[in-house]
Scaffold this motif. Structure first.
Motif, PDB file in Angstrom:
ATOM      1  N   THR A 167       2.369  -0.363  -2.215  1.00 25.61           N
ATOM      2  CA  THR A 167       1.733   0.807  -1.596  1.00 25.61           C
ATOM      3  C   THR A 167       2.538   2.066  -1.909  1.00 25.61           C
ATOM      4  OG1 THR A 167       0.817  -0.551   0.178  1.00 25.61           O
ATOM      5  CG2 THR A 167       0.938   1.818   0.586  1.00 25.61           C
ATOM      6  N   ARG A 211       1.873   3.268  -5.354  1.00 22.65           N
ATOM      7  CA  ARG A 211       0.630   4.031  -5.446  1.00 22.65           C
ATOM      8  C   ARG A 211       0.813   5.464  -4.982  1.00 22.65           C
ATOM      9  NH1 ARG A 211      -1.541   0.013  -3.612  1.00 22.65           N
ATOM     10  NH2 ARG A 211      -2.352   0.719  -1.630  1.00 22.65           N
ATOM     11  N   TRP A 237      -4.805   0.745  -9.319  1.00 23.47           N
ATOM     12  CA  TRP A 237      -5.867  -0.171  -8.891  1.00 23.47           C
ATOM     13  C   TRP A 237      -5.343  -1.592  -8.731  1.00 23.47           C
ATOM     14  CZ3 TRP A 237     -10.172   1.622 -12.799  1.00 23.47           C
ATOM     15  CH2 TRP A 237     -10.631   2.879 -12.423  1.00 23.47           C
ATOM     16  N   SER A 265      -2.238  -2.509  -8.170  1.00 23.69           N
ATOM     17  CA  SER A 265      -1.325  -2.568  -7.030  1.00 23.69           C
ATOM     18  C   SER A 265      -2.087  -2.618  -5.714  1.00 23.69           C
ATOM     19  CB  SER A 265      -0.347  -1.392  -7.047  1.00 23.69           C
ATOM     20  OG  SER A 265      -0.949  -0.195  -6.630  1.00 23.69           O
ATOM     21  N   ASP A 266      -3.229  -1.959  -5.649  1.00 23.30           N
ATOM     22  CA  ASP A 266      -4.039  -1.984  -4.427  1.00 23.30           C
ATOM     23  C   ASP A 266      -4.579  -3.381  -4.156  1.00 23.30           C
ATOM     24  OD1 ASP A 266      -5.368  -0.986  -2.160  1.00 23.30           O
ATOM     25  OD2 ASP A 266      -7.172  -0.607  -3.322  1.00 23.30           O
ATOM     26  N   ASP A 303      -1.443  -5.741  -3.346  1.00 26.74           N
ATOM     27  CA  ASP A 303      -0.788  -5.547  -2.048  1.00 26.74           C
ATOM     28  C   ASP A 303      -1.675  -6.030  -0.903  1.00 26.74           C
ATOM     29  OD1 ASP A 303      -2.523  -3.396  -1.414  1.00 26.74           O
ATOM     30  OD2 ASP A 303      -0.921  -1.967  -1.100  1.00 26.74           O
ATOM     31  N   ASP A 339      -1.901   2.534   3.391  1.00 24.33           N
ATOM     32  CA  ASP A 339      -2.591   1.970   2.232  1.00 24.33           C
ATOM     33  C   ASP A 339      -3.812   2.793   1.829  1.00 24.33           C
ATOM     34  OD1 ASP A 339      -2.818  -0.427   0.346  1.00 24.33           O
ATOM     35  OD2 ASP A 339      -4.803  -0.361   1.274  1.00 24.33           O
ATOM     36  N   ASP A 375      -4.490   5.183  -1.562  1.00 21.45           N
ATOM     37  CA  ASP A 375      -5.653   5.067  -2.447  1.00 21.45           C
ATOM     38  C   ASP A 375      -6.352   6.414  -2.600  1.00 21.45           C
ATOM     39  OD1 ASP A 375      -5.087   2.362  -2.439  1.00 21.45           O
ATOM     40  OD2 ASP A 375      -6.662   1.862  -1.001  1.00 21.45           O
ATOM     41  N   GLN A 426     -12.037   9.311  -3.479  1.00 26.66           N
ATOM     42  CA  GLN A 426     -11.499   8.643  -4.663  1.00 26.66           C
ATOM     43  C   GLN A 426     -12.440   8.818  -5.860  1.00 26.66           C
ATOM     44  OE1 GLN A 426      -9.842   4.620  -3.908  1.00 26.66           O
ATOM     45  NE2 GLN A 426     -10.095   5.152  -1.741  1.00 26.66           N
TER      46      GLN A 426
END
Length: 173
Positions: A12, A15, A42, A44-45, A48, A65, A69, A115
């Motif tokens: 997180t 990111r 993306w 890592s999202d 995690d 989190d 993003d 986003q």
């Protein structure tokens, strides 16, 4: 803290670092690096979230989190505006929306839209200009869609729709 949750926290935090790096990368016209960074954000999202769910909890960065993003998408908008690829009014609207959203942070749908304000123009530019690594975010999105299909259909899409319907109900009351 469990080692797995530490991994989720590191991802997180990564990111958030990517979100802060993207404007400078895009201002300098390094589209290939931007493609790699967005793909890393993306991945890592997804990772995690899986790590946190397998660990049965949320790390210290869990509450950040969705903000991380959303910050990635906003960083893209700022970077593309600085590079002259987006009009200033677009960036101002996105950044103001991000500021309002981040103070409230309860609206998943708002985050998704913010986003997309970054991802759609960046992907369009990558598609048209085709720098090295232009294809990586497209492949990453497809792979994430395949690997995380069930979560997308059962959690993310219904959460997106529900966030607007509950927002509308609360405004009507």
């Amino acid at each position: 803290m469990a080692p797995r949750l530490l991994v989720a926290d590191v991802l997180t935090t990564l990111r958030l670092g990517i979100a802060l790096t993207l404007p400078r990368v895009l201002w300098s016209g390094r589209l290939s690096l931007a493609a790699v960074l967005v793909s890393a954000a993306w991945v890592s999202d997804v990772v995690d979230g899986r790590v946190a769910r397998v660990s049965g909890g949320e790390g210290n960065m869990g509450p950040w989190d969705l903000l991380a993003d959303t910050a990635v998408g906003t960083g893209i908008v700022v970077g593309l505006t600085g590079a002259g690829a987006l009009p200033v009014w677009y960036a101002v609207a996105a950044v103001v929306s991000f500021g309002v959203w981040s103070r409230r942070r309860e609206n998943f749908g708002g985050s998704m839209i913010l986003q997309l304000l970054g991802y759609v123009p960046l992907l369009s530019i990558l598609w048209m200009e085709r720098p090295d690594w232009w294809w990586l975010p497209f492949v990453t999105a497809v792979l994430i869609g395949v690997v995380d299909w069930r979560r997308l259909v059962q959690v993310n899409i219904p959460g997106f729709v529900r966030s607007f319907s509950s927002h509308n109900r609360s405004r009507a009351a």
